[in-house]
Design an enzyme around this catalytic site. Sequence first.
Site, PDB file in Angstrom:
ATOM      1  N   ASP A 143    -132.404 -21.282  65.393  1.00  0.00           N
ATOM      2  CA  ASP A 143    -133.245 -22.083  64.499  1.00  0.00           C
ATOM      3  C   ASP A 143    -134.393 -22.650  65.316  1.00  0.00           C
ATOM      4  OD1 ASP A 143    -130.939 -21.603  62.972  1.00  0.00           O
ATOM      5  OD2 ASP A 143    -131.116 -23.515  61.914  1.00  0.00           O
ATOM      6  N   LYS A 156    -133.215 -21.653  53.765  1.00  0.00           N
ATOM      7  CA  LYS A 156    -132.291 -22.704  54.190  1.00  0.00           C
ATOM      8  C   LYS A 156    -132.902 -24.078  53.966  1.00  0.00           C
ATOM      9  CE  LYS A 156    -129.749 -24.500  58.210  1.00  0.00           C
ATOM     10  NZ  LYS A 156    -129.381 -24.256  59.628  1.00  0.00           N
ATOM     11  N   LYS A 200    -136.834 -22.205  56.776  1.00  0.00           N
ATOM     12  CA  LYS A 200    -136.000 -23.402  56.639  1.00  0.00           C
ATOM     13  C   LYS A 200    -136.908 -24.610  56.448  1.00  0.00           C
ATOM     14  CE  LYS A 200    -132.757 -26.052  59.557  1.00  0.00           C
ATOM     15  NZ  LYS A 200    -132.025 -26.035  60.852  1.00  0.00           N
TER      16      LYS A 200
END
Length: 327
Positions: free
Chosen positions: A164, A263, A227
């Site tokens: 991430d 996400k 995300k």
Amino acid sequence: MQATETPTQLPQVTEPRNPGQELDMDWVMSARANTSAIERRCASLPGRRSVKKEFQAAWLCRAISCIDLTTLAGDDTAGRVARLCAKARQPVRPDILKPLGMEGLTVGAVCVYHDMIAPARDALTGTGIPVAAVSTGFPAGLSPFHLRVAEIGESVKVGADEIDIVISRRHVLTGNWQALYDEMRAFRTACGGAHVKAILATGELGSLRNVARASLVCMMAGADFIKTSTGKEAVNATLPVSLVMIRAIRDYHQRTGYRVGYKPAGGISKAKDALVYLSLIKEELGNRWLQPDLFRFGASSLLGDIERQLDHHVTGAYSASWRHAMG
């Protein structure tokens, strides 16, 4: 050690990986966001889409399978991570899952800092649950660029399945889309076979139009997921931001044929909120995105509330929240 482009071992992956493409500035600059229309659409969703009884229980079990169970605290220890991984393997008490016919249910992944990758992998051996690591100077993303790239390589080397990363917000705020593309492309290359989630930190991007354009640029550069947030910003995941990003994903799929995951992270702590996000995904992207290889919740406390709701469905009574601890 430089990461190499090898096939991922994530058990839930069934889609060809997004390879990215050249930066298309015409496409990027054409992206718009009608804020008032977006807000109206999102305001109507919770009231129009509700599921009850066994249907709600089924949707909540699906939500659990899409959770990135996360601990990103400065006082994390190997013991805390091991307890979190035990919860990842058995997210809901067996006496609740058995009546639902959901034995064997697990979360989508466990997300930790770099130093906790090895303890997480040890605790998850043989489960098939991926280990995700935050990287690139998380959460601010302001460390030297070569160190951010090296950090990715180190996390991949010790066994992270997913990375991430955080983008440089300044590239978005100044409209330097080429710089954002080049940065994201370098991060994607450094990840090699590990899947990369691009954290946009949407609460710091200034406008929904910027969110739409940053989403497209990151996908063009090869992001496997986009995300919303690090969870450390003042404003994290919201429905309007989610709608903008989801529609960018839909546009990208329609033009390229590649599916990119989504996400939302930060601030999603209630089961009813998870149901709203799942219904938004279903309406905008379809059932294929309701799988853990294309949708994740970045959350920890969310799991406790979902388990409590499932307990109520099975027993007819609400239990105390302390009976559904994370570890």
